[in-house]
Design an enzyme around this catalytic site. Sequence first.
Site, PDB file in Angstrom:
ATOM      1  N   CYS A   1      14.003 -23.176  51.265  1.00 18.25           N
ATOM      2  CA  CYS A   1      13.757 -22.146  52.270  1.00 18.25           C
ATOM      3  C   CYS A   1      15.072 -21.594  52.814  1.00 18.25           C
ATOM      4  O   CYS A   1      16.074 -22.297  52.869  1.00 18.25           O
ATOM      5  CB  CYS A   1      12.978 -22.732  53.434  1.00 18.25           C
ATOM      6  SG  CYS A   1      11.461 -23.522  52.960  1.00 18.25           S
TER       7      CYS A   1
ATOM      8  N   ARG B   1      18.603 -19.301  46.325  1.00 17.58           N
ATOM      9  CA  ARG B   1      18.244 -20.673  46.689  1.00 17.58           C
ATOM     10  C   ARG B   1      16.905 -21.087  46.085  1.00 17.58           C
ATOM     11  O   ARG B   1      16.600 -22.274  46.027  1.00 17.58           O
ATOM     12  CB  ARG B   1      18.155 -20.793  48.219  1.00 17.58           C
ATOM     13  CG  ARG B   1      19.487 -20.608  48.908  1.00 17.58           C
ATOM     14  CD  ARG B   1      19.309 -20.507  50.395  1.00 17.58           C
ATOM     15  NE  ARG B   1      18.799 -21.729  50.972  1.00 17.58           N
ATOM     16  CZ  ARG B   1      19.528 -22.630  51.611  1.00 17.58           C
ATOM     17  NH1 ARG B   1      20.815 -22.445  51.730  1.00 17.58           N
ATOM     18  NH2 ARG B   1      18.984 -23.705  52.119  1.00 17.58           N
TER      19      ARG B   1
ATOM     20  N   TRP C   1      10.013 -21.968  50.377  1.00 22.65           N
ATOM     21  CA  TRP C   1       9.780 -22.768  49.162  1.00 22.65           C
ATOM     22  C   TRP C   1       8.685 -23.758  49.549  1.00 22.65           C
ATOM     23  O   TRP C   1       8.913 -24.657  50.379  1.00 22.65           O
ATOM     24  CB  TRP C   1      11.074 -23.470  48.751  1.00 22.65           C
ATOM     25  CG  TRP C   1      11.014 -24.197  47.450  1.00 22.65           C
ATOM     26  CD1 TRP C   1      11.213 -23.666  46.204  1.00 22.65           C
ATOM     27  CD2 TRP C   1      10.769 -25.588  47.250  1.00 22.65           C
ATOM     28  NE1 TRP C   1      11.099 -24.644  45.247  1.00 22.65           N
ATOM     29  CE2 TRP C   1      10.829 -25.841  45.862  1.00 22.65           C
ATOM     30  CE3 TRP C   1      10.505 -26.661  48.112  1.00 22.65           C
ATOM     31  CZ2 TRP C   1      10.632 -27.098  45.321  1.00 22.65           C
ATOM     32  CZ3 TRP C   1      10.315 -27.915  47.558  1.00 22.65           C
ATOM     33  CH2 TRP C   1      10.379 -28.121  46.175  1.00 22.65           C
TER      34      TRP C   1
ATOM     35  N   GLY D   1      12.732 -27.211  56.341  1.00 22.09           N
ATOM     36  CA  GLY D   1      12.614 -28.663  56.488  1.00 22.09           C
ATOM     37  C   GLY D   1      11.152 -29.082  56.479  1.00 22.09           C
ATOM     38  O   GLY D   1      10.275 -28.312  56.065  1.00 22.09           O
TER      39      GLY D   1
ATOM     40  N   GLU E   1      23.206 -33.977  30.840  1.00 21.94           N
ATOM     41  CA  GLU E   1      23.424 -32.683  31.495  1.00 21.94           C
ATOM     42  C   GLU E   1      22.975 -31.531  30.593  1.00 21.94           C
ATOM     43  O   GLU E   1      22.374 -30.564  31.061  1.00 21.94           O
ATOM     44  CB  GLU E   1      24.908 -32.556  31.881  1.00 21.94           C
ATOM     45  CG  GLU E   1      25.306 -31.237  32.527  1.00 21.94           C
ATOM     46  CD  GLU E   1      24.579 -30.933  33.828  1.00 21.94           C
ATOM     47  OE1 GLU E   1      23.894 -31.813  34.380  1.00 21.94           O
ATOM     48  OE2 GLU E   1      24.682 -29.776  34.284  1.00 21.94           O
TER      49      GLU E   1
ATOM     50  N   LYS F   1      20.107 -28.836  31.633  1.00 19.45           N
ATOM     51  CA  LYS F   1      20.318 -27.378  31.631  1.00 19.45           C
ATOM     52  C   LYS F   1      19.209 -26.700  30.845  1.00 19.45           C
ATOM     53  O   LYS F   1      18.641 -25.707  31.278  1.00 19.45           O
ATOM     54  CB  LYS F   1      21.660 -27.002  30.986  1.00 19.45           C
ATOM     55  CG  LYS F   1      22.910 -27.229  31.767  1.00 19.45           C
ATOM     56  CD  LYS F   1      23.106 -26.350  32.968  1.00 19.45           C
ATOM     57  CE  LYS F   1      22.411 -26.911  34.154  1.00 19.45           C
ATOM     58  NZ  LYS F   1      23.079 -27.849  34.982  1.00 19.45           N
TER      59      LYS F   1
ATOM     60  N   GLU G   1      15.681 -26.886  32.660  1.00 24.27           N
ATOM     61  CA  GLU G   1      15.467 -26.141  33.900  1.00 24.27           C
ATOM     62  C   GLU G   1      15.432 -24.638  33.698  1.00 24.27           C
ATOM     63  O   GLU G   1      14.700 -23.956  34.409  1.00 24.27           O
ATOM     64  CB  GLU G   1      16.417 -26.581  35.029  1.00 24.27           C
ATOM     65  CG  GLU G   1      17.871 -26.352  34.832  1.00 24.27           C
ATOM     66  CD  GLU G   1      18.706 -26.922  35.985  1.00 24.27           C
ATOM     67  OE1 GLU G   1      18.206 -27.109  37.098  1.00 24.27           O
ATOM     68  OE2 GLU G   1      19.896 -27.176  35.757  1.00 24.27           O
TER      69      GLU G   1
ATOM     70  N   LYS H   1      18.021 -23.992  44.815  1.00 18.45           N
ATOM     71  CA  LYS H   1      19.450 -24.236  44.626  1.00 18.45           C
ATOM     72  C   LYS H   1      19.917 -25.418  45.462  1.00 18.45           C
ATOM     73  O   LYS H   1      20.723 -26.224  45.018  1.00 18.45           O
ATOM     74  CB  LYS H   1      20.241 -22.975  45.007  1.00 18.45           C
ATOM     75  CG  LYS H   1      21.738 -23.104  44.834  1.00 18.45           C
ATOM     76  CD  LYS H   1      22.104 -23.244  43.378  1.00 18.45           C
ATOM     77  CE  LYS H   1      23.593 -23.421  43.140  1.00 18.45           C
ATOM     78  NZ  LYS H   1      23.863 -23.979  41.807  1.00 18.45           N
TER      79      LYS H   1
END
Length: 607
Positions: A2, A27, A73, A100, A480, A484, A487, A602
């Site tokens: 958010c 984000r 979000w 939150g 990693e 990548k 996602e 993010k």
Amino acid sequence: MCGIVGYTGDADATRILVDGLLRLEYRGYDSAGICVAGADGGLQTVKSAGKVARLLPLTTEVHGRCGIAHTRWATHGAPSEVNAHPHLDGAGNIAVVHNGIIENYRELKASLLRDGVEFRSETDSEVIAHLIARYYEGDLVRAVVRTIGRLRGAYGIAVISRHHPGEIVCARNGSPVVVGLGKRGNMVASDVTALAAYAGEVIYLRDGEIADITPDKVEVRNSVNIPVVPDVTEIPAETVNSGKGEYAHYMLKEIFEQPDAAANTLRGRLDRELGTALLSGLNMTPAAMAQVRQVVIAGCGSSMHAGMVGEYYFEDIAGIPTSVEQAAEFRYRNPIIAPNTLVIPISQSGETADTLAAVREAVNKGATVAAISNVVGSTIARECGRGVYLHAGPEISVASTKAFICQVITLLMLALAFGRNRRMNREQGAELVRELESVPELIRAVLDQAEVIRRIAEKFAAGEHAFYIGRGPLYPAALEGALKLKEISYVHAEGYHAAELKHGPIALLGENVPVVALANDIPGREKMFSNIEECLARHAPVIAVVTGDDRTAERYTEDIIRVPPCSRFIAPVVTVAALQLFAYYLASARNCPIDQPRNLAKSVTVE
Ligand code: M6R
């Protein structure tokens, strides 16, 4: 996750709020809304599910000089117009945006329902608006203070009221809130990037603090409403997002920025003469460094993978026993922090809730805690009070690229500094300094392979599964690479230690399950070729990453990605740079929304 923006001043609030929302888009979010106090004080609210672009046409009817806005979000309640923020009290006098999770919202809601309050949304956040209305007796700050006294959980909030034109009250506990001081008014946001275009200076609220913001004044109070003198700091120039430029996506831009980002991370920190790294932010004397007996690295996602590379560095170079912790688990398993333990939390954003919780646990247990973060002034950086900033520049794409590379480089510098402090001689140190200095050029050499990597990625773009295998410091590189790919392309990808494959996962291999094998010229390479044979025997196509003009892989596959020769310390850097490009081009061929993948945020500010 958010995002919050608020503005009060003499400019058009709607324009500034929408601009702030667009700057927060990176984000990750699934609905958005805005509430502006009109000339008569009345609150005009528009919200919509989906992207800010869907909200934009609605905002043309909303005018005023003070307002708050939000990208949500979803946690409690589906992404929908009614669940989008701002939330208003029943009379429409008070509007609230919240980041939150309010952990005790069920009991608060039950009590409000008993009093006859009607709820419109399924969110935990709506209770805040109703509580403020319940406690309001003419003083908005006081009503907010009383309300937050009832809340358990994490929050960053911003509140406006029709009875308080031009005033925004905000508060934080565990979720970032930054107040921006501008020439044409003042702002609030959850992320400094949202206000960097309008404010020159900022105040980072601390947990428990409340700010009362009007166009020409900001007052900060503690949780019992006593004024406190805030620290006012300049917005770092590197905060400003300069846009995508010629690139189709921020991710591609950030991949190509890596030579410069790496140079910035290294700048002024390497000493050829002494053969060491000078990291002033670490703020540890040579004697204090010599006393460190154990290193614990904590992080999530890509930052944890960087930490796993760091584990190799600390043990191999400095000879210090090192472990890597999944930050979310750290505080729940009562970790043993022996005397003289150095804890290194790693977080690009510096706001990840799980990593922040690990920091607090480590501090409580008496560890020396030094953060690696990219965002200057972020909560983790401030709470640790010591550490190393990456200086990689803003990372906008949800998928971490340049931050990961700079985290790894920073860990190598740290290991070098600790190594020189104990068992490494000046010559060995100078050799590592030379290697570090060559990193920007080596990354450039990988980027020069972009076309080759694109062709290989496009060949495999129709698949739905992939495995990545590596050994030694390339094992975390395999993790990693797989992260990548999954996602941004939504291809199911698993990273494994190459030796682990035959302990179970090999059952899944077949002609539709390609394996990306990291066969660089580092110790373990011969065994990797045996692992490649095992994959081929199960008809799995192999994409090999090899060093320079190594011809061995040609016996097994035509899909070869060549990275420049370098030591085992730099191999994870060049390899991951290549895997980032592979994931990017594969996702691009699948037409995926690369910079903002579904369901992802993010900065993950809830546990
Ligand atoms: O900001 P942080 O480094 O603390 O974030 C940690 C993870 O959320 C992050 O690395 C995430 O895994 C990225 N999406 C990876 O690309």
